[in-house]
Each structure stands twice: as structure tokens, then as C-alpha cells.
Design an enzyme around this catalytic site. Structure first.
Site, PDB file in Angstrom:
ATOM      1  N   ARG A  15      43.451  52.401  20.803  1.00  0.00           N
ATOM      2  CA  ARG A  15      42.547  51.912  21.063  1.00  0.00           C
ATOM      3  C   ARG A  15      42.215  50.022  20.930  1.00  0.00           C
ATOM      4  NH1 ARG A  15      36.723  52.018  21.074  1.00  0.00           N
ATOM      5  NH2 ARG A  15      36.817  54.329  20.008  1.00  0.00           N
ATOM      6  N   TYR A  69      43.878  35.081  43.320  1.00  0.00           N
ATOM      7  CA  TYR A  69      44.017  36.149  44.062  1.00  0.00           C
ATOM      8  C   TYR A  69      43.500  37.290  44.432  1.00  0.00           C
ATOM      9  CZ  TYR A  69      44.951  41.577  43.279  1.00  0.00           C
ATOM     10  OH  TYR A  69      44.912  43.227  43.272  1.00  0.00           O
ATOM     11  N   ASP A 141      45.805  31.759  34.677  1.00  0.00           N
ATOM     12  CA  ASP A 141      46.771  33.173  35.429  1.00  0.00           C
ATOM     13  C   ASP A 141      47.775  32.209  35.883  1.00  0.00           C
ATOM     14  OD1 ASP A 141      48.668  35.141  37.209  1.00  0.00           O
ATOM     15  OD2 ASP A 141      45.612  35.583  37.515  1.00  0.00           O
ATOM     16  N   LYS A 166      53.296  42.456  36.653  1.00  0.00           N
ATOM     17  CA  LYS A 166      54.845  41.929  37.145  1.00  0.00           C
ATOM     18  C   LYS A 166      55.933  41.495  36.440  1.00  0.00           C
ATOM     19  CE  LYS A 166      51.307  43.075  39.944  1.00  0.00           C
ATOM     20  NZ  LYS A 166      50.251  41.781  40.031  1.00  0.00           N
TER      21      LYS A 166
HETATM   22  C1  LIG Z   1      48.089  35.915  40.273  1.00  0.00           C
HETATM   23  C2  LIG Z   1      47.830  38.180  40.450  1.00  0.00           C
HETATM   24  N1  LIG Z   1      46.735  37.611  38.975  1.00  0.00           N
HETATM   25  C3  LIG Z   1      46.427  38.906  38.640  1.00  0.00           C
HETATM   26  C4  LIG Z   1      46.930  40.705  39.489  1.00  0.00           C
HETATM   27  C5  LIG Z   1      46.316  41.718  38.604  1.00  0.00           C
HETATM   28  O1  LIG Z   1      46.418  42.162  38.323  1.00  0.00           O
HETATM   29  P1  LIG Z   1      46.682  43.905  38.119  1.00  0.00           P
HETATM   30  O2  LIG Z   1      47.085  44.219  39.508  1.00  0.00           O
HETATM   31  O3  LIG Z   1      47.815  44.009  37.008  1.00  0.00           O
HETATM   32  O4  LIG Z   1      45.421  44.103  37.382  1.00  0.00           O
HETATM   33  C6  LIG Z   1      47.682  39.857  40.914  1.00  0.00           C
HETATM   34  C7  LIG Z   1      48.063  41.211  41.063  1.00  0.00           C
HETATM   35  O5  LIG Z   1      48.633  41.419  42.282  1.00  0.00           O
HETATM   36  C8  LIG Z   1      47.808  38.906  41.005  1.00  0.00           C
HETATM   37  O6  LIG Z   1      48.716  38.744  41.977  1.00  0.00           O
END
Ligand SMILES: Cc1ncc(COP(=O)(O)O)c(C=O)c1O
Length: 350
Positions: A15, A69, A141, A166
């Protein structure tokens, strides 16, 4: 787990993020991003949340891009409000607003690039001049680019965030996130990860490392197929608009050409027939799966109105450039001609 003894230093416990699988993986990402350090977390959302909690305290203010997002927006508007962290949103096209939205207590700026789902590309070299002037971190991000196509730290960012779910993992079989940046910032994230229980387990780390071994070749293929499919879509009469940064018609084409090493496999497109046409299109597909998520070996298509942007009203989505009938396509590693044949089948029915 080894029990700690005198002079042993850090207690080794999964952890805590210091299991050998976790450490190797973190080092791999740090090298790819050109970061001092990286840490993997239980999801992209976990990574976004803890990266922000590492730099924000109650009473602080965050300036965020409006093009983010939907889950991140929820985190900022619902959760951060309960923690006493205020968030203002800026339309990145209105450059002057970045400065006018700043307050005395603004402690960070957050952006996503390329953006989900209209693939806008932000000028980080320009934005980081402002964060450097103010002495605050720029959090980015970079999920849609992966470190193969874009490395935000080379453009003035301080913290890179990924939904590892992803492209980094690439096989649509884990949920994970990551944060990369300086030793100090990543240590702050790690401390929070330990107490908020956000670490990944060793098997997840092993799976992600397997995925990252092919990241470069997968991205090469995603870049090529994305371009081919986007060009084809642009010629189709039932498609009103295609959002792909590799197309000269995209508003950020010049910036994308200058800053990205590849345009990626993500394509947004609008069906001229709107919502009804979208239903018919999706029903007719045989190869491309109608499912959320993206960046994996299999092609997936989703409608932001039901997934990433479901929390917004139809009007809000339309003004954010996501009208009903908008499709978000993640091109996989199938042959481009097979993907195109399937999309043609969908469009014939749309
Ligand atoms: C650009 C982006 N950031 C963050 C996330 C969140 O990721 P997670 O689903 O792994 O929590 C997503 C999810 O689709 C995303 O498209």
C-alpha cells in the site's frame, strides 16, 4: 513483506507503493516523461484527485480549463467544494481569462491536452509562463497523448497526470492512474496515496508494465490509423464535422504539428442526423464496440452524452462543442481498412 528492523529505512508494504513491481513501473514512466519521479495510483481519477490534494489546501483556489473530462469536473465542483477548495473554469480560447480568473489565493492551474472529446490542443509553453510568473504549479492531464506523443514537462508543466487505464496500459484490462513530476511533488502524492489507500496491487503493476513494453509501437499504429480514419470520415456526407488535431481543418492543427510527436488514435465526429442517427449508427457496427474507455488494442466508440459528459445538460454540451450525435472513436490496432469498412456500415444505416 519484510518486517522493519533498525536502520532499515522505509517499511516495505504494497500500500506504500514500494513493492518491486510498483517501483520498476514508476521508474519506467518517469523516464518516458522526463520526470524526476512517478507514482502509480488506483485510477486516473485517483491520480487527478491526489495530485491536486498534494498542492491545494482548504481556502485555496484552483483555475481549471473548461475542456476537461466529466469526472474531473465533478471532482472539482462537488468534492473540492466540501474541502473548501474553490475552482474557477476558463475557456482556453479566451486567453486573457487565465489571468483575470486568478485570485490572491490561486495555488494551481489544471488543464487537459488533448482534450476529451474534441481533441483541442493547449499551448503549454504559453500557459506555463503565467504559472511560473505566479510561482504556482501547472498540472496537466496528458492521458490522450501518452508520453510517446507529448511530454508536458518539456513544455513547462510541473505535474503530469495519466489515466493509465487508457494508452499506457493499452489492453483495457486494468484501472489505474499515474502522476509524474519532481521528487518533492511526487512524494507529496505518495504520502496521500498511502493514507487514502490509492496504491495499485502488484498484479496490476505487472499488467501495466507488460502494456508499456509495447507503448511505442502501439502509439505508432494508433497515430497512423487515427490519421487514415479521420481523413476518411471527413469525406463522408453523413458526417458534419471531424475533430482530429492532425487534420488541417482542426483549430489547433499548427500547434499540434509543432508540439505533438503524433496525433493519436482518438477522433471526435458529429453525425449530421443527430441523436437518432447516432442510435442507428451504433446498432449497425460489427467490429467497433460501443463502450466507454479508450486507448486500447480494440476500437471503441462512445457517445459523450451518455458517458464522459453525462453530467452536463444537452445545451451545455452543445455550447462545449459536443452536440447530440457526437461520437468519440478510439481507433484500436485492427487494420485501418477494417475499421473504415465498419464505420461505412454504420454510416449507411445512420
Ligand atoms: C482524460 C481523462 N482523464 C482521466 C480519466 C479518469 O480515468 P480513470 O477512469 O482511469 O479513473 C479519464 C477517463 O475516461 C479521461 O478520459
Amino acid at each position: 513483506m519484510r518486517a522493519p528492523g533498525p536502520g532499515d529505512g522505509d517499511v516495505l508494504y504494497t500500500r506504500y507503493g514500494n513493492n518491486p513491481n510498483q517501483l520498476r513501473l514508476a521508474e519506467r514512466l518517469a523516464r518516458l516523461e522526463g520526470a524526476e519521479k512517478a507514482i502509480f495510483l488506483a485510477s486516473g481519477m485517483g491520480a487527478t484527485a491526489l495530485a491536486h490534494l498534494a498542492v491545494l489546501r482548504p481556502g485555496d483556489h484552483l483555475v481549471s480549463s473548461d475542456w476537461i473530462y466529466g469526472g474531473t469536473r465533478k471532482l472539482f465542483t462537488q468534492e473540492f467544494a466540501t474541502l473548501g477548495i474553490d475552482v474557477s473554469f476558463v475557456n482556453p480560447d479566451k486567453r486573457r481569462d487565465w489571468r483575470t480568473k486568478m485570485r490572491k489565493n490561486t495555488r494551481a492551474i489544471f488543464v487537459e491536452s488533448p482534450t476529451n472529446p474534441i481533441m483541442r490542443v493547449l499551448d503549454l509553453d504559453w500557459l506555463s509562463l503565467l504559472t511560473k510568473e505566479k510561482g504556482i504549479p501547472l498540472l496537466v492531464d496528458s492521458t490522450f497523448a501518452s508520453p510517446i506523443n507529448f511530454r508536458p514537462l518539456e513544455h513547462g508543466a510541473d505535474i503530469v497526470i495519466h489515466s493509465v487505464t487508457k494508452y499506457l496500459n493499452g489492453h483495457t484490462d486494468v484501472i489505474a492512474g499515474a502522476v509524474a513530476g519532481t521528487d518533492v511533488l511526487v512524494d507529496e502524492v505518495t504520502q496521500r496515496m498511502r493514507v487514502w489507500g490509492q496504491s495499485i496491487d502488484p498484479h496490476c503493476a505487472w499488467l501495466v508494465e507488460r502494456g508499456m513494453k509495447t507503448l511505442a509501437v502501439r502509439m505508432e499504429r494508433h497515430n497512423r490509423t487515427g490519421m487514415e480514419v479521420a481523413e476518411w470520415l471527413e469525406d463522408q456526407s453523413k458526417v458534419r464535422k471531424v475533430h482530429y488535431p492532425g487534420l488541417p481543418s482542426h483549430p489547433d492543427y499548427d500547434l499540434a504539428k509543432k508540439t505533438l510527436s503524433g496525433f493519436g488514435g482518438m477522433i471526435g465526429f458529429e453525425l449530421a442526423g443527430g441523436a437518432r442517427s447516432a442510435d442507428r449508427f451504433l446498432k449497425a457496427l460489427r467490429l467497433v464496440t460501443h463502450a466507454p474507455s479508450l486507448g486500447g488494442v480494440e476500437s471503441l466508440v462512445s457517445e459523450p452524452r451518455y458517458t464522459s459528459h453525462a453530467a452536463m445538460s444537452a445545451d451545455e454540451r452543445a455550447s462545449a462543442g459536443i452536440p447530440d450525435g457526437f461520437m468519440r472513436l478510439s481507433t484500436g490496432l485492427e487494420d485501418a481498412e477494417d475499421i473504415i469498412a465498419d464505420l461505412a456500415r454504420g454510416l449507411a444505416a445512420a
